[in-house]
Scaffold this active site. Structure first.
Site, PDB file in Angstrom:
ATOM      1  N   HIS A  79       0.865  -1.186   0.004  1.00  0.00           N
ATOM      2  CA  HIS A  79       0.061  -0.056   0.111  1.00  0.00           C
ATOM      3  C   HIS A  79       0.815   1.293  -0.011  1.00  0.00           C
ATOM      4  O   HIS A  79       1.847   1.277   0.907  1.00  0.00           O
ATOM      5  CB  HIS A  79      -0.943   0.029   1.297  1.00  0.00           C
ATOM      6  N   TYR A 209      -7.894  10.677   4.503  1.00  0.00           N
ATOM      7  CA  TYR A 209      -7.864  11.631   5.681  1.00  0.00           C
ATOM      8  C   TYR A 209      -8.628  12.778   5.149  1.00  0.00           C
ATOM      9  O   TYR A 209      -8.446  13.608   4.289  1.00  0.00           O
ATOM     10  CB  TYR A 209      -6.536  12.170   5.756  1.00  0.00           C
ATOM     11  N   PRO A 301      -2.548   7.015  17.603  1.00  0.00           N
ATOM     12  CA  PRO A 301      -2.507   5.934  16.213  1.00  0.00           C
ATOM     13  C   PRO A 301      -2.711   7.097  14.981  1.00  0.00           C
ATOM     14  O   PRO A 301      -2.792   6.376  14.168  1.00  0.00           O
ATOM     15  CB  PRO A 301      -4.130   5.359  16.433  1.00  0.00           C
ATOM     16  N   LYS A 305       1.908   4.213  14.343  1.00  0.00           N
ATOM     17  CA  LYS A 305       3.345   3.765  14.374  1.00  0.00           C
ATOM     18  C   LYS A 305       3.559   2.742  15.586  1.00  0.00           C
ATOM     19  O   LYS A 305       4.589   1.980  15.738  1.00  0.00           O
ATOM     20  CB  LYS A 305       4.334   5.220  14.937  1.00  0.00           C
ATOM     21  N   TYR A 396       6.107   9.056   7.178  1.00  0.00           N
ATOM     22  CA  TYR A 396       4.852   8.710   7.213  1.00  0.00           C
ATOM     23  C   TYR A 396       5.068   7.034   7.209  1.00  0.00           C
ATOM     24  O   TYR A 396       4.600   6.204   7.745  1.00  0.00           O
ATOM     25  CB  TYR A 396       4.223   8.978   5.822  1.00  0.00           C
TER      26      TYR A 396
END
Ligand code: APR
Length: 399
Positions: A79, A209, A301, A305, A396
């Site tokens: 992904h 997002y 969250p 990570k 990221y």
């Protein structure tokens, strides 16, 4: 319960069978270190607990290096795209073409845990399910012990040379730290999410997002039938207080379904309220007791990570414990805390940045408006600046 109740000593007693404890257990077992894992929950619970799912490239490398990646190689999905939706429109970042060019592997955590557990048992690992650690005693000596109670409430004691606290934020390891031995850095981000698992196929082929005046909404694919969503809610919201219709209507609104296509709705099978907060313990050691994973630090969250830091810490700790026990060399163990903390703070910094990107103050006072304008500018920069996108991609997908 099995053998672990009859033989109550091990060189390393590991508390908790999450990603941290099970990676550590596998690595120690492979090196020939005598260890045991004590897990409060029953096996079925551990193997079905749905949690995180995004593995960073470095996590996959660690698991591959130690022969623990067979399942995720077969069933994990690569992904590398995230999509931001705002009042100004939407934009995508394909981070496999940015930063260090790395991807995530989507692999539900319960599957990873199941793989790690199966492998640990197959190579002769000892694990006690239904065994709750109550306290770690004498951690400031080289003969620490762990008091436990089994599922029927029967007490017991495990003696060890080292104890690895991989039992999460509310575990016995943290509780057993004497006041003043370890410093806790804590931040409440003042943001609450309703975390949802829906029996619905993903609605977009990217992590979504949504930055909306009504609050944040997030979309994270898990499998072709299950999707995770987050919707920002008021602090104090009860998990069951929103009807399914309200959840989907609100998600659709914030994800701007009217413009970009409605979400694929389905039955909501799990709900959790998450107050976004973070903490870091420092140092990650008190004498013979070492902390890893959520027990060492809780990362909100927002940037996925937690499980990645847990795997990384387990590898570093395994190296230190193996050197100390089998080669009489404690240099790596002594460096464990500082090495891990460098990664943890970096992940905290990025997660904090993500939180401030995705959530703004809700008020209409001057300061709130100022911060929301800053946020708007930050998102514009992420949309338009290649160097900002490279920085984003590196952090990221990295740990
Ligand atoms: N005694 C024994 N086991 C315990 C105790 C206890 N007193 N308290 C908790 N546990 C067990 C829990 O049941 C759980 O199985 O410890 C385990 C901790 O596992 P995780 O919570 O998965 O923690 P960790 O291995 O540190 O992984 C952390 O994974 O889901 C992601 O993002 C999440 O950050 C989190 C990361």
């Amino acid at each position: 319960m099995t053998e672990s109740q009859t033989r109550s000593t091990a060189d390393v007693v590991i508390l908790g069978a999450g990603p941290a404890g099970l990676v550590l257990g596998n690595l120690l077992q492979d090196s020939g270190v005598d260890c045991v894992v004590l897990e409060r929950a029953e096996r079925a619970h551990v193997q079905t607990r749905a949690r995180a799912g995004f593995l960073a490239a470095n996590t996959v490398r660690i698991l591959e290096r130690h022969g623990l990646a067979e399942g995720l190689r077969r069933r994990g999905q690569a992904h590398s795209t995230c999509e931001f939706r705002t009042a100004d429109g939407r934009f995508r970042l394909d981070y496999s073409g940015l930063g260090h060019g790395e991807r995530h592997t989507v692999y539900p955590q319960q599957e990873l845990v199941t793989d790690l557990l199966t492998r640990f048992l197959a190579v002769g690992g000892r694990i006690g399910f239904g065994v709750e650690a109550v306290a770690v005693l004498d951690a400031d000596t080289d003969r620490p012990s762990v008091t436990v109670r089994d599922a029927d409430g029967r007490p017991g004691t495990w003696r060890a040379r080292y104890v690895a606290g991989c039992d999460g934020r509310h575990g016995a390891a943290r509780r057993s730290l004497p006041a003043g031995s370890v410093r806790r850095h804590h931040c409440d981000h003042g943001v609450t999410w309703l975390g949802l698992l829906a029996e619905a196929p993903p609605s977009l082929d990217a992590v979504g997002y949504a930055v909306h005046e009504r609050g944040f909404a997030g979309h994270m694919a898990r499998t072709s039938e299950i999707t995770r969503y987050y919707v920002q809610c008021e602090r104090g919201t009860a998990a069951g207080s929103w009807s399914e219709e309200r959840i989907w209507d609100e998600l659709d609104l914030r994800m701007r379904g009217a413009e970009y296509g409605p979400l694929h709705r389905g039955r909501v099978v799990q709900r959790t309220v998450v107050d976004l907060d973070s903490d870091v313990l420092e140092p990650l050691r008190h004498g013979s007791l070492f902390l890893a994973g959520d027990a060492a630090g809780l990362v909100s969250p927002s940037a996925a990570k937690g499980a990645n830091l847990a795997v990384l810490a387990a590898e570093i700790l395994a190296e230190g414990l193996t050197d100390a026990l089998l080669r009489d060399n404690s240099a790596a163990l002594d460096a464990y805390s500082a090495r891990c903390l460098a990664y943890i703070w970096r992940a905290q910094e990025f997660s904090h940045w993500m939180i401030r990107l995705l959530h703004g103050p809700t008020g209409s006072d001057e300061t709130s408006l100022f911060h929301n304008s800053l946020r708007h500018s930050r998102i514009t920069s992420l949309r338009t600046s290649r160097s900002h996108q490279d920085w984003f991609a590196e952090h990221y997908v990295g740990v």
